[in-house]
Motif scaffolding. Sequence first.
Motif, short mmCIF file in Angstrom:
data_model
loop_
_atom_site.label_atom_id
_atom_site.label_comp_id
_atom_site.label_asym_id
_atom_site.label_seq_id
_atom_site.Cartn_x
_atom_site.Cartn_y
_atom_site.Cartn_z
N LYS A 232 0.84 -1.20 0.00
CA LYS A 232 0.00 0.00 0.00
C LYS A 232 0.87 1.25 0.00
CE LYS A 232 -2.47 1.43 3.63
NZ LYS A 232 -3.55 1.49 4.64
N GLN A 233 1.94 1.25 0.78
CA GLN A 233 2.82 2.42 0.84
C GLN A 233 3.48 2.68 -0.51
OE1 GLN A 233 3.06 4.57 3.46
NE2 GLN A 233 4.10 5.79 1.93
N LEU A 234 3.88 1.61 -1.20
CA LEU A 234 4.49 1.79 -2.52
C LEU A 234 3.48 2.35 -3.52
CD1 LEU A 234 6.68 -1.42 -2.64
CD2 LEU A 234 7.52 0.94 -2.73
N TYR A 235 2.25 1.84 -3.49
CA TYR A 235 1.21 2.39 -4.36
C TYR A 235 0.97 3.86 -4.05
CZ TYR A 235 -0.60 -1.73 -6.86
OH TYR A 235 -0.76 -2.79 -7.69
N LEU A 236 0.87 4.22 -2.77
CA LEU A 236 0.64 5.62 -2.40
C LEU A 236 1.80 6.52 -2.84
CD1 LEU A 236 -0.89 5.11 1.16
CD2 LEU A 236 -2.09 5.93 -0.89
N THR A 237 3.01 6.02 -2.73
CA THR A 237 4.18 6.78 -3.17
C THR A 237 4.12 7.02 -4.68
OG1 THR A 237 5.52 5.92 -1.35
CG2 THR A 237 6.71 6.79 -3.26
N ALA A 238 3.75 5.98 -5.43
CA ALA A 238 3.63 6.13 -6.89
C ALA A 238 2.53 7.12 -7.24
CB ALA A 238 3.37 4.78 -7.55
N MET A 239 1.42 7.07 -6.51
CA MET A 239 0.31 8.00 -6.76
C MET A 239 0.73 9.44 -6.48
SD MET A 239 -2.69 5.64 -5.18
CE MET A 239 -4.15 6.59 -5.62
N ASN A 240 1.47 9.66 -5.40
CA ASN A 240 1.96 11.00 -5.08
C ASN A 240 2.96 11.49 -6.12
OD1 ASN A 240 0.49 11.71 -2.75
ND2 ASN A 240 1.78 10.39 -1.51
N GLU A 241 3.81 10.60 -6.58
CA GLU A 241 4.78 10.97 -7.63
C GLU A 241 4.04 11.36 -8.91
OE1 GLU A 241 8.50 11.70 -9.35
OE2 GLU A 241 7.92 11.42 -7.25
N ALA A 242 2.97 10.60 -9.23
CA ALA A 242 2.17 10.93 -10.42
C ALA A 242 1.56 12.32 -10.29
CB ALA A 242 1.08 9.87 -10.62
N LEU A 243 1.05 12.64 -9.10
CA LEU A 243 0.50 13.99 -8.88
C LEU A 243 1.57 15.05 -9.08
CD1 LEU A 243 -1.79 13.55 -5.75
CD2 LEU A 243 -2.51 14.21 -8.06
N ASP A 244 2.75 14.81 -8.51
CA ASP A 244 3.86 15.76 -8.65
C ASP A 244 4.26 15.96 -10.11
OD1 ASP A 244 3.90 16.07 -5.91
OD2 ASP A 244 5.69 14.81 -5.60
N LEU A 245 4.11 14.89 -10.91
CA LEU A 245 4.47 14.96 -12.33
C LEU A 245 3.35 15.52 -13.20
CD1 LEU A 245 6.33 11.54 -12.63
CD2 LEU A 245 7.36 13.83 -12.72
N GLY A 246 2.20 15.81 -12.58
CA GLY A 246 1.09 16.40 -13.32
C GLY A 246 0.16 15.40 -13.98
N TYR A 247 0.24 14.13 -13.63
CA TYR A 247 -0.68 13.14 -14.20
C TYR A 247 -2.09 13.42 -13.71
CZ TYR A 247 3.35 10.10 -15.37
OH TYR A 247 4.51 9.57 -15.87
N ASN B 259 -7.83 -2.75 -0.67
CA ASN B 259 -7.54 -2.00 0.56
C ASN B 259 -7.10 -0.58 0.22
OD1 ASN B 259 -6.86 -1.23 3.16
ND2 ASN B 259 -5.02 -2.46 3.23
N LEU B 260 -6.27 -0.43 -0.79
CA LEU B 260 -5.80 0.89 -1.20
C LEU B 260 -6.96 1.77 -1.66
CD1 LEU B 260 -3.44 2.82 -1.95
CD2 LEU B 260 -3.51 1.76 -4.21
N LEU B 261 -7.85 1.20 -2.48
CA LEU B 261 -8.98 1.99 -2.98
C LEU B 261 -9.87 2.47 -1.84
CD1 LEU B 261 -9.91 -0.09 -6.14
CD2 LEU B 261 -8.76 2.13 -6.07
N ARG B 262 -10.11 1.60 -0.86
CA ARG B 262 -10.91 2.02 0.29
C ARG B 262 -10.17 3.08 1.09
NH1 ARG B 262 -11.19 -2.66 3.15
NH2 ARG B 262 -10.64 -3.97 1.44
N PHE B 263 -8.86 2.96 1.22
CA PHE B 263 -8.05 3.90 1.99
C PHE B 263 -8.11 5.30 1.38
CE2 PHE B 263 -3.98 6.03 2.85
CZ PHE B 263 -3.98 6.02 4.24
N VAL B 264 -8.07 5.39 0.05
CA VAL B 264 -8.07 6.70 -0.59
C VAL B 264 -9.49 7.21 -0.87
CG1 VAL B 264 -5.78 6.44 -1.59
CG2 VAL B 264 -7.78 5.78 -2.94
N GLY B 265 -10.49 6.42 -0.48
CA GLY B 265 -11.87 6.88 -0.57
C GLY B 265 -12.60 6.50 -1.84
N CYS B 266 -12.11 5.53 -2.56
CA CYS B 266 -12.78 5.06 -3.78
C CYS B 266 -13.63 3.84 -3.46
CB CYS B 266 -11.76 4.66 -4.84
SG CYS B 266 -10.71 5.99 -5.39
#
Length: 85
Positions: free
Chosen positions: A32-47, A67-74
């Motif tokens: 989950k932490q790796l997915y969240l890190t990738a998602m934050n990096e994508a935001l920083d890159l403007g995705y 679990n990740l989708l529920r954590f981020v509210g999806c």
Amino acid sequence: KNQIRGWIWLTPTGEMKNLYVSKRLRNQGWGKQLYLTAMNEALDLGYSSVFTRVDVWNEPAKACVDNLLRFVGCKANIKLTIEDY
């Protein structure tokens, strides 16, 4: 101690793929932490969006993504695609 705990790739198309967590560290939240890190990096890159694919047989990965989708509210609605590699 510095050590590689796992990795995930973020492609130019926004795909988060090839997630790997060291066997001794699984079921401790590292995926989950790796997915969240990738998602934050994508935001920083403007995705504007990201996506991932999970092999049909990979129950631990499906649970991690759910679990990740529920954590981020999806609402978890995972549609899996079988692909030959």
